[in-house]
Structures are given as C-alpha cells and as structure tokens.
Design an enzyme around this catalytic site. Structure first.
Site, PDB file in Angstrom:
ATOM      1  N   CYS A  21       7.067  41.763 -97.138  1.00 33.10           N
ATOM      2  CA  CYS A  21       8.351  41.164 -97.519  1.00 33.10           C
ATOM      3  C   CYS A  21       8.322  40.494 -98.894  1.00 33.10           C
ATOM      4  O   CYS A  21       9.368  40.187 -99.458  1.00 33.10           O
ATOM      5  CB  CYS A  21       8.787  40.144 -96.470  1.00 33.10           C
ATOM      6  SG  CYS A  21       9.036  40.888 -94.866  1.00 33.10           S
ATOM      7  N   HIS A  25      13.948  35.306 -99.886  1.00 33.52           N
ATOM      8  CA  HIS A  25      13.842  36.471 -98.986  1.00 33.52           C
ATOM      9  C   HIS A  25      14.592  36.128 -97.707  1.00 33.52           C
ATOM     10  O   HIS A  25      14.472  35.026 -97.179  1.00 33.52           O
ATOM     11  CB  HIS A  25      12.366  36.756 -98.697  1.00 33.52           C
ATOM     12  CG  HIS A  25      12.148  37.654 -97.527  1.00 33.52           C
ATOM     13  ND1 HIS A  25      12.812  38.847 -97.364  1.00 33.52           N
ATOM     14  CD2 HIS A  25      11.339  37.523 -96.434  1.00 33.52           C
ATOM     15  CE1 HIS A  25      12.426  39.414 -96.234  1.00 33.52           C
ATOM     16  NE2 HIS A  25      11.535  38.626 -95.645  1.00 33.52           N
ATOM     17  N   ASN A  41      16.740  41.243 -91.736  1.00 38.06           N
ATOM     18  CA  ASN A  41      15.554  41.128 -92.589  1.00 38.06           C
ATOM     19  C   ASN A  41      15.177  42.517 -93.092  1.00 38.06           C
ATOM     20  O   ASN A  41      14.642  43.336 -92.349  1.00 38.06           O
ATOM     21  CB  ASN A  41      14.422  40.512 -91.766  1.00 38.06           C
ATOM     22  CG  ASN A  41      13.134  40.317 -92.563  1.00 38.06           C
ATOM     23  OD1 ASN A  41      12.925  40.938 -93.598  1.00 38.06           O
ATOM     24  ND2 ASN A  41      12.269  39.457 -92.062  1.00 38.06           N
TER      25      ASN A  41
HETATM   26  O1  UT7 Z   1       9.967  38.662 -93.219  1.00 38.95           O
HETATM   27  C1  UT7 Z   1       8.862  37.834 -93.358  1.00 38.95           C
HETATM   28  C2  UT7 Z   1       8.055  37.658 -92.156  1.00 38.95           C
HETATM   29  N1  UT7 Z   1       8.801  37.429 -90.948  1.00 38.95           N
HETATM   30  C3  UT7 Z   1       9.347  36.239 -90.674  1.00 38.95           C
HETATM   31  O2  UT7 Z   1       9.372  35.361 -91.489  1.00 38.95           O
HETATM   32  C4  UT7 Z   1       9.899  36.053 -89.281  1.00 38.95           C
HETATM   33  C5  UT7 Z   1       9.472  34.708 -88.761  1.00 38.95           C
HETATM   34  N2  UT7 Z   1       9.794  34.449 -87.399  1.00 38.95           N
HETATM   35  C6  UT7 Z   1      11.039  34.377 -86.862  1.00 38.95           C
HETATM   36  O3  UT7 Z   1      12.013  34.676 -87.509  1.00 38.95           O
HETATM   37  C7  UT7 Z   1      11.173  33.813 -85.468  1.00 38.95           C
HETATM   38  O4  UT7 Z   1       9.906  33.361 -85.031  1.00 38.95           O
HETATM   39  C8  UT7 Z   1      11.764  34.791 -84.409  1.00 38.95           C
HETATM   40  C9  UT7 Z   1      13.227  35.006 -84.680  1.00 38.95           C
HETATM   41  C10 UT7 Z   1      11.029  36.115 -84.450  1.00 38.95           C
HETATM   42  C11 UT7 Z   1      11.629  34.174 -83.015  1.00 38.95           C
HETATM   43  O5  UT7 Z   1      12.271  32.899 -82.999  1.00 38.95           O
HETATM   44  P1  UT7 Z   1      11.483  31.594 -82.465  1.00 38.95           P
HETATM   45  O6  UT7 Z   1      12.434  30.509 -82.563  1.00 38.95           O
HETATM   46  O7  UT7 Z   1      10.211  31.473 -83.217  1.00 38.95           O
HETATM   47  O8  UT7 Z   1      11.258  31.971 -80.956  1.00 38.95           O
HETATM   48  P2  UT7 Z   1       9.906  31.929 -80.105  1.00 38.95           P
HETATM   49  O9  UT7 Z   1       9.112  33.172 -80.341  1.00 38.95           O
HETATM   50  O10 UT7 Z   1       9.210  30.613 -80.275  1.00 38.95           O
HETATM   51  O11 UT7 Z   1      10.482  31.974 -78.642  1.00 38.95           O
HETATM   52  C12 UT7 Z   1      11.258  30.877 -78.090  1.00 38.95           C
HETATM   53  C13 UT7 Z   1      11.815  31.324 -76.758  1.00 38.95           C
HETATM   54  C14 UT7 Z   1      10.772  31.946 -75.843  1.00 38.95           C
HETATM   55  O12 UT7 Z   1      11.120  31.635 -74.501  1.00 38.95           O
HETATM   56  P3  UT7 Z   1      10.416  30.427 -73.725  1.00 38.95           P
HETATM   57  O13 UT7 Z   1       8.961  30.774 -73.718  1.00 38.95           O
HETATM   58  O14 UT7 Z   1      10.729  29.196 -74.521  1.00 38.95           O
HETATM   59  O15 UT7 Z   1      11.057  30.475 -72.386  1.00 38.95           O
HETATM   60  C15 UT7 Z   1      10.962  33.420 -76.067  1.00 38.95           C
HETATM   61  O16 UT7 Z   1      10.526  34.180 -74.976  1.00 38.95           O
HETATM   62  O17 UT7 Z   1      12.812  32.336 -76.978  1.00 38.95           O
HETATM   63  C16 UT7 Z   1      12.452  33.521 -76.252  1.00 38.95           C
HETATM   64  N3  UT7 Z   1      12.867  34.663 -77.064  1.00 38.95           N
HETATM   65  C17 UT7 Z   1      14.083  35.228 -76.979  1.00 38.95           C
HETATM   66  N4  UT7 Z   1      15.136  34.954 -76.191  1.00 38.95           N
HETATM   67  C18 UT7 Z   1      16.226  35.725 -76.346  1.00 38.95           C
HETATM   68  C19 UT7 Z   1      12.147  35.301 -78.031  1.00 38.95           C
HETATM   69  N5  UT7 Z   1      12.887  36.271 -78.575  1.00 38.95           N
HETATM   70  C20 UT7 Z   1      14.083  36.260 -77.937  1.00 38.95           C
HETATM   71  C21 UT7 Z   1      15.254  37.027 -78.050  1.00 38.95           C
HETATM   72  N6  UT7 Z   1      16.301  36.723 -77.247  1.00 38.95           N
HETATM   73  N7  UT7 Z   1      15.365  38.032 -78.945  1.00 38.95           N
END
Ligand code: UT7
Length: 326
Positions: free
Chosen positions: A113, A253, A283
């Site tokens: 990225c 980005h 993204n």
């Molecule tokens: O492009 C450059 C590199 N990439 C990035 O910079 C991306 C960086 N990361 C992100 O954008 C975020 O981490 C994500 C959007 C991928 C995920 O968001 P998050 O706030 O970090 O979520 P998380 O992985 O900590 O998950 C929180 C909760 C979990 O549930 P519990 O364990 O709290 O019950 C996940 O299972 O949200 C759940 N979850 C979802 N729920 C509904 C994870 N993905 C989803 C989803 N829909 N798509």
C-alpha cells in the site's frame, strides 16, 4: 539541481460497484459494522475481462492527455502494484504496450500500500538525476483477485482501482519537495499473500490452504499503522521546519477511515484538510493516493502553491510520507 513536479494526474475505477449490502450476503457482517469500523460504503471491482495493466493504462492515458504529452515522449514507467497481471513480465510492460509508450523503460515496484509513494519517489529521483524527463508513476491494483470473499477480515476493505501521476522537470514553484520511505520486515506475517512465489509455488495444496489470498492480522496492522504514520509525517515536517497548519491538504493512503482520523488527530490536522474518499473506493492499495490526488484536483481542492502532505502504510511493513508544492 533539477527539480521534479507533477504535470498531470489520472485515475480509473472499474464500473462495477460492490456495496456493503451485497457483502452482507457473502459473509457474516453488516453495513453498519463496515461503515463504523472502516468508513467504506462501497468499492469498485474489476470486470472478469479486465487485468491490472488495463486499469493502469486508463489512468496513464488520462494523466498524459491532461498534461498534453504524447505516449511516445514518456521515458520511464514505474508501476506500483501488489496484484500484477502475471508473475512476469511486469504490469508496467503491459501498460507501456497498451498506451504506446514506445520509447519508455518500464518496470514494476513492489511496496504494497506504500507503493504509491515508493513509485513517486523513484520517478522523482529519475527526473532529479537527469536520467529521464518524462516519467509515469502509477499505482494499480485488482486486489479482488487475491481476496478471499469468505474472509470478513479482508474482503470488506480491499478493492480495485488505478491512478497515475506524470512527472517532468519543474521550471516554476511547483515541486515534489521530499519523500521519505521506510520498511520493517519483522512484521511480514501481519499482512501477506504467500502463494505464487518461490516459497510456496502454486500447487493443489496451496490452493486448498487458500495461500493465494491475502492474509491480514487487521487489528495488529491497524495499531502499527497509526503509530508509524504519526512518526513518519512528524519527522518529515520537522525536517522541513513546517508545522501542521502550513499544510493545505493531507492525502493519506485510504486504508481505513479510523486510521486516517487517528493519524490526523495525532498530527493536529483538522479533518476538513484531510482528503477522504474511502467511502466510495475502499482500500485500493498502491492506487489510493493517486486516485485521491486526481479527485482532489478534479474537485478544485488544490490551487497552485498549495502544500500537500501524503502518507502511506502497508504490508511488509512499508511506509512513506511526501511533501509537495502544487
Ligand atoms: O492498507 C494498508 C494495510 N491495511 C490496513 O491498514 C488495514 C488495517 N486494519 C483494519 O482496517 C481493521 O483492523 C479491520 C477493518 C480489518 C478490522 O477492524 P477492527 O476494528 O480491527 O476489528 P477486529 O479485527 O479487532 O475485530 C473486532 C470484532 C471481532 O469480534 P469480537 O471478537 O470482538 O466478538 C471480530 O470478530 O469485530 C468482528 N469482526 C467483524 N464483525 C462484523 C471482524 N470483522 C468483521 C466484519 N463484520 N467484517
């Protein structure tokens, strides 16, 4: 010293729009969750007949047309991509052929990225050294082809698109002032796509294990991204004796709206000076900064003399920050 400036920008987004509501039918997620946690409302997905170099060529042609420069005048094409047409030859080579840039040397650059800023830096160095007078820096991705649409941790943010910037020597105040780059390989397994290289040549086994798809520890990436974006932008501003209020537009980005907001907050940058279009494009990896720059120009958000700050972070990890006088 020869200075480099951007003389034309172009962008291309595939026609097909994939909405959050459609994703609700594919994985266990909701429009509300995606909007709140990422800022993405919809993204573009390339058609089955499109390859990455097609997107790159569309963006490159637009940048050339806007600058009034012919493809035959291009000396170099640097294409940043994580989703190339093939293992080789490079996507830049296919783009060269498609736009008819017969005189140009062409190669790809791999910096996930942050590829947008890596390519812009390489293009700038070629102009500054006098090696080239007309350089196309491109970011192009069809990330949907390496995305697992059963993995809700990645398929909700990744998307397709391309953008291009045409660079020439500057004879006025407009200039790419500085681009600082960095990387840290210790975090490679936070964000990667394993199959297709020499470590995991494609086999039935790699396909069964879904190693041809992007794997991401999203939350871990998120935390390092916010910290690093603050560090790299603060260091760049300090180096040039510039304070946040001197910046007219910050183009980050487009990884996640919460990352953008957190980085802007840490910089003390009001959100009305931050360019955001992740809601419509998701993204798009190495393409996102070019697509944002093209939109900023098209929307009249930039005027001659404006100071632009750019920043990117991606798998590897890689990162970069750039300062431009428009
Ligand atoms: O492009 C450059 C590199 N990439 C990035 O910079 C991306 C960086 N990361 C992100 O954008 C975020 O981490 C994500 C959007 C991928 C995920 O968001 P998050 O706030 O970090 O979520 P998380 O992985 O900590 O998950 C929180 C909760 C979990 O549930 P519990 O364990 O709290 O019950 C996940 O299972 O949200 C759940 N979850 C979802 N729920 C509904 C994870 N993905 C989803 C989803 N829909 N798509």
């Amino acid at each position: 010293m020869i200075r480099a400036k951007i003389v034309g920008v172009g962008a291309y987004a595939p026609k097909r729009i994939l909405t959050n509501h459609e994703l609700e039918q594919m994985v266990e997620t909701s429009d509300a969750w995606i909007v709140e946690r990422t800022g993405v409302r919809e993204r573009r997905i390339a058609g089955a007949d499109e390859v990455t170099s097609d997107l790159a060529a569309h963006a490159a042609r637009q940048a050339l047309a806007r600058a009034g420069i012919q493809p035959e005048e291009v000396d170099l094409i640097v294409c940043a991509t994580t989703s190339p047409d093939m293992v080789f030859p490079s996507t830049a080579i296919f783009c060269q052929q498609k736009i008819g840039a017969k005189r140009a040397a062409a190669f790809d650059l791999f910096a996930t990225c942050s590829g947008s800023l890596y390519a812009l830096s390489v293009a700038t160095q070629f102009i500054r050294s006098g090696q080239a007078q007309t350089v196309l820096a491109i970011g192009a991705e069809i990330l949907s082809r390496i995305t697992d649409f059963t993995d809700r941790g990645t398929c909700i943010i990744l998307a397709d698109g391309a953008g291009a910037a045409l660079l020439c020597p500057s004879t006025d105040a407009s200039e790419i002032l500085d681009i600082q780059l960095g990387s840290d390989g210790q975090y490679w397994d936070y964000l990667y796509c394993a199959a297709g290289g020499t470590k995991h040549p494609i086999s039935h086994e790699t396909v069964d294990q879904k190693l041809h798809y992007i794997k991401m520890k999203g939350n871990e990436v998120f935390k390092v991204a916010v910290r690093t974006l603050e560090d790299v932008t603060a260091a760049l501003l300090e180096k040039h004796g510039i304070v946040t209020r001197d910046i007219d537009l910050f183009i980050p980005h487009q990884a996640n709206l919460r990352i953008i907001r957190a980085a802007a907050k840490r910089l003390g940058m009001p959100m009305d000076k931050v360019f955001v279009n992740i809601d419509r494009y998701g993204n798009t990896g190495a393409a996102s900064i070019y697509i944002a720059l093209e939109e900023a120009v098209a929307q009249g958000r930039l005027k001659r003399g404006d100071l632009i700050l750019m920043a990117a972070f991606g798998g590897g990890f890689t990162w970069g920050a750039g300062l431009l006088r428009w």
